[in-house]
Design a protein around this motif. Sequence first.
Motif, PDB file in Angstrom:
ATOM      1  N   ALA A  77       1.157 -13.750  -2.911  1.00 33.75           N
ATOM      2  CA  ALA A  77       1.703 -12.447  -3.309  1.00 33.75           C
ATOM      3  C   ALA A  77       1.402 -11.371  -2.268  1.00 33.75           C
ATOM      4  CB  ALA A  77       1.135 -12.045  -4.668  1.00 33.75           C
ATOM      5  N   ALA A  78       0.211 -11.405  -1.692  1.00 32.44           N
ATOM      6  CA  ALA A  78      -0.159 -10.406  -0.683  1.00 32.44           C
ATOM      7  C   ALA A  78       0.725 -10.537   0.552  1.00 32.44           C
ATOM      8  CB  ALA A  78      -1.624 -10.555  -0.315  1.00 32.44           C
ATOM      9  N   LEU A  79       0.946 -11.763   1.006  1.00 34.89           N
ATOM     10  CA  LEU A  79       1.838 -11.970   2.155  1.00 34.89           C
ATOM     11  C   LEU A  79       3.254 -11.540   1.812  1.00 34.89           C
ATOM     12  CD1 LEU A  79       0.591 -15.406   3.537  1.00 34.89           C
ATOM     13  CD2 LEU A  79       0.514 -13.202   4.716  1.00 34.89           C
ATOM     14  N   GLY A  80       3.710 -11.868   0.612  1.00 36.67           N
ATOM     15  CA  GLY A  80       5.050 -11.456   0.206  1.00 36.67           C
ATOM     16  C   GLY A  80       5.204  -9.947   0.182  1.00 36.67           C
ATOM     17  N   ALA A  81       4.169  -9.244  -0.276  1.00 34.21           N
ATOM     18  CA  ALA A  81       4.224  -7.782  -0.296  1.00 34.21           C
ATOM     19  C   ALA A  81       4.321  -7.216   1.109  1.00 34.21           C
ATOM     20  CB  ALA A  81       2.986  -7.234  -1.006  1.00 34.21           C
ATOM     21  N   ALA A  82       3.602  -7.825   2.066  1.00 29.73           N
ATOM     22  CA  ALA A  82       3.660  -7.358   3.461  1.00 29.73           C
ATOM     23  C   ALA A  82       5.053  -7.566   4.050  1.00 29.73           C
ATOM     24  CB  ALA A  82       2.619  -8.092   4.296  1.00 29.73           C
ATOM     25  N   VAL A  83       5.633  -8.716   3.798  1.00 29.75           N
ATOM     26  CA  VAL A  83       6.977  -9.009   4.315  1.00 29.75           C
ATOM     27  C   VAL A  83       8.003  -8.065   3.701  1.00 29.75           C
ATOM     28  CG1 VAL A  83       8.809 -10.744   4.360  1.00 29.75           C
ATOM     29  CG2 VAL A  83       6.447 -11.418   4.837  1.00 29.75           C
ATOM     30  N   THR A  84       7.907  -7.840   2.407  1.00 30.24           N
ATOM     31  CA  THR A  84       8.844  -6.953   1.714  1.00 30.24           C
ATOM     32  C   THR A  84       8.727  -5.528   2.224  1.00 30.24           C
ATOM     33  OG1 THR A  84       8.790  -8.327  -0.277  1.00 30.24           O
ATOM     34  CG2 THR A  84       9.525  -6.051  -0.540  1.00 30.24           C
ATOM     35  N   LEU A  85       7.509  -5.060   2.416  1.00 27.86           N
ATOM     36  CA  LEU A  85       7.301  -3.696   2.900  1.00 27.86           C
ATOM     37  C   LEU A  85       7.877  -3.520   4.296  1.00 27.86           C
ATOM     38  CD1 LEU A  85       5.957  -0.956   2.257  1.00 27.86           C
ATOM     39  CD2 LEU A  85       3.866  -1.850   3.313  1.00 27.86           C
ATOM     40  N   ALA A  86       7.690  -4.500   5.160  1.00 24.24           N
ATOM     41  CA  ALA A  86       8.241  -4.401   6.512  1.00 24.24           C
ATOM     42  C   ALA A  86       9.762  -4.453   6.495  1.00 24.24           C
ATOM     43  CB  ALA A  86       7.683  -5.527   7.382  1.00 24.24           C
ATOM     44  N   ALA A  87      10.312  -5.276   5.616  1.00 23.91           N
ATOM     45  CA  ALA A  87      11.775  -5.413   5.552  1.00 23.91           C
ATOM     46  C   ALA A  87      12.443  -4.189   4.965  1.00 23.91           C
ATOM     47  CB  ALA A  87      12.132  -6.646   4.728  1.00 23.91           C
ATOM     48  N   ALA A  88      11.699  -3.375   4.225  1.00 29.41           N
ATOM     49  CA  ALA A  88      12.285  -2.186   3.604  1.00 29.41           C
ATOM     50  C   ALA A  88      12.689  -1.141   4.624  1.00 29.41           C
ATOM     51  CB  ALA A  88      11.294  -1.591   2.603  1.00 29.41           C
ATOM     52  N   GLY A  89      12.153  -1.245   5.827  1.00 26.23           N
ATOM     53  CA  GLY A  89      12.514  -0.310   6.883  1.00 26.23           C
ATOM     54  C   GLY A  89      11.846   1.035   6.720  1.00 26.23           C
ATOM     55  N   GLY A  90      12.318   1.992   7.514  1.00 27.12           N
ATOM     56  CA  GLY A  90      11.710   3.311   7.523  1.00 27.12           C
ATOM     57  C   GLY A  90      10.510   3.347   8.450  1.00 27.12           C
ATOM     58  N   PRO A  91      10.108   4.524   8.864  1.00 27.24           N
ATOM     59  CA  PRO A  91       8.984   4.640   9.803  1.00 27.24           C
ATOM     60  C   PRO A  91       7.693   4.091   9.206  1.00 27.24           C
ATOM     61  CG  PRO A  91      10.196   6.716   9.617  1.00 27.24           C
ATOM     62  CD  PRO A  91      10.680   5.840   8.516  1.00 27.24           C
ATOM     63  N   PRO A  92       6.996   3.234   9.919  1.00 25.55           N
ATOM     64  CA  PRO A  92       5.707   2.740   9.424  1.00 25.55           C
ATOM     65  C   PRO A  92       4.684   3.877   9.400  1.00 25.55           C
ATOM     66  CG  PRO A  92       6.565   1.360  11.218  1.00 25.55           C
ATOM     67  CD  PRO A  92       7.376   2.614  11.207  1.00 25.55           C
ATOM     68  N   ASN A  93       3.821   3.879   8.402  1.00 29.38           N
ATOM     69  CA  ASN A  93       2.780   4.902   8.360  1.00 29.38           C
ATOM     70  C   ASN A  93       1.609   4.419   7.506  1.00 29.38           C
ATOM     71  OD1 ASN A  93       3.266   5.690   5.497  1.00 29.38           O
ATOM     72  ND2 ASN A  93       5.224   6.432   6.314  1.00 29.38           N
ATOM     73  N   ALA A  94       0.524   5.187   7.551  1.00 32.05           N
ATOM     74  CA  ALA A  94      -0.705   4.791   6.881  1.00 32.05           C
ATOM     75  C   ALA A  94      -0.541   4.723   5.374  1.00 32.05           C
ATOM     76  CB  ALA A  94      -1.824   5.765   7.243  1.00 32.05           C
ATOM     77  N   ARG A  95       0.294   5.586   4.815  1.00 33.17           N
ATOM     78  CA  ARG A  95       0.470   5.557   3.360  1.00 33.17           C
ATOM     79  C   ARG A  95       1.083   4.239   2.919  1.00 33.17           C
ATOM     80  NH1 ARG A  95      -1.012  10.144   6.056  1.00 33.17           N
ATOM     81  NH2 ARG A  95      -1.915  11.604   4.557  1.00 33.17           N
ATOM     82  N   LYS A  96       1.990   3.703   3.719  1.00 30.51           N
ATOM     83  CA  LYS A  96       2.564   2.396   3.403  1.00 30.51           C
ATOM     84  C   LYS A  96       1.507   1.307   3.536  1.00 30.51           C
ATOM     85  CE  LYS A  96       7.357   3.442   4.683  1.00 30.51           C
ATOM     86  NZ  LYS A  96       8.501   3.073   5.567  1.00 30.51           N
ATOM     87  N   VAL A  97       0.706   1.395   4.580  1.00 29.73           N
ATOM     88  CA  VAL A  97      -0.371   0.425   4.757  1.00 29.73           C
ATOM     89  C   VAL A  97      -1.255   0.385   3.518  1.00 29.73           C
ATOM     90  CG1 VAL A  97      -2.496  -0.071   6.040  1.00 29.73           C
ATOM     91  CG2 VAL A  97      -0.407   0.519   7.277  1.00 29.73           C
TER      92      VAL A  97
END
Length: 377
Positions: A251-271
């Motif tokens: 589930a943790a890996l899936g959440a990371a992949v989903t978050l990256a695929a969602a696009g938008g500027p990466p930032n600490a709040r997403k992390v």
Amino acid sequence: MDRSSWERAVARRSRIRGCLLGGAIGDALGNPIEFQSLATIEGLHGEKGVTGFVPDFEGMTGRITDDTQMTLFTVEGLIRARATAAASGIGGAEVACTRHAYQRWLETQNYPAPPTRAAANTVRTGWLRTQPFLYARRAPGHACLTGVAQQYTPDPERPLGRPGEVNPQSKGCGTVMRSAPFGLVGAEPQQAFELAAHCAQITHGHPTGYYSAGAFAAIIAHVLEGETTRHAVQQTMALLSAYPGHEETHAALGAAVTLAAAGGPPNARKVETLGGGWVAEEALAIAVYCALAHPDDVAEALLLAVNHSGDSDSTGAVCGNLVGARDGEVGLPASWVVATEGRGVITVLADDLSLQFERTGTGSVDPVHPYDRYPHN
């Protein structure tokens, strides 16, 4: 050796160097801001947080922590296991040799400098334990300290999925932050996965803790062969799903992949939606997200991996291992490489690992390195 084989060997050596040096860089970037909240980091260093090495609490920059220390002893243990197998003709000692290597690491945490008395057994031997910079004690994890002290060697034939014998409730990131080397030895991803998982049980018995270590090793094994990070993670998730008790790590890996695929500027709040990185699956997820979010920029991936309220040095180290294996040593910022503590020793270990497994992996039974550096366990 034909040209294509030569090019593959050169690329592999660069990725191995990149993995180990990249992990040390990420560790050193995150070290001064571990335990600080994001608000504190931004207040001290500006809206972007740290943008390079900053002084730690003693005013020093570029210093590694227990994350890199244990990773280096993992490398040493794997080399010594191969040297032992080459000399005896009998393999299968990787878990025991890794446990012995972690005992040498534990000595570095209990002495201010390398002990001068003669070796009393096969554990207090070798070149790595003589390196003074490894004797700095920089917030080692409790489970790592107590686990290694129990001198438990997991059974590599025992099925995975049940709590281990040592610290059965512990799933801290001390498993994943040291496990990249298991993916660098030329093993198939599943072999790398299971070896890393069993060696993680030396200190951490929770299945999520050791599965996260195994998953990271499998990802590194895929990336070492030139696969994209995304494909490496997808393949590892498929592998992971066959093991009982995999759900938290998957589930943790899936959440990371989903978050990256969602696009938008990466930032600490997403992390920080992925957790703090204090436990293994969160550290792995943060590192994977940062690598996926910056597929072409090592520096930005590493800065994203450390600028958050969690375990900044560990998430930086794991991300550094991953992007270093992806892009090789030439992809690492040169100014960060030269400022990283112990880079000479790290480079020697990387090259020794590469050469040992290239040579013996082709069927040779002759050890590549002198026994005074990597004596038999």
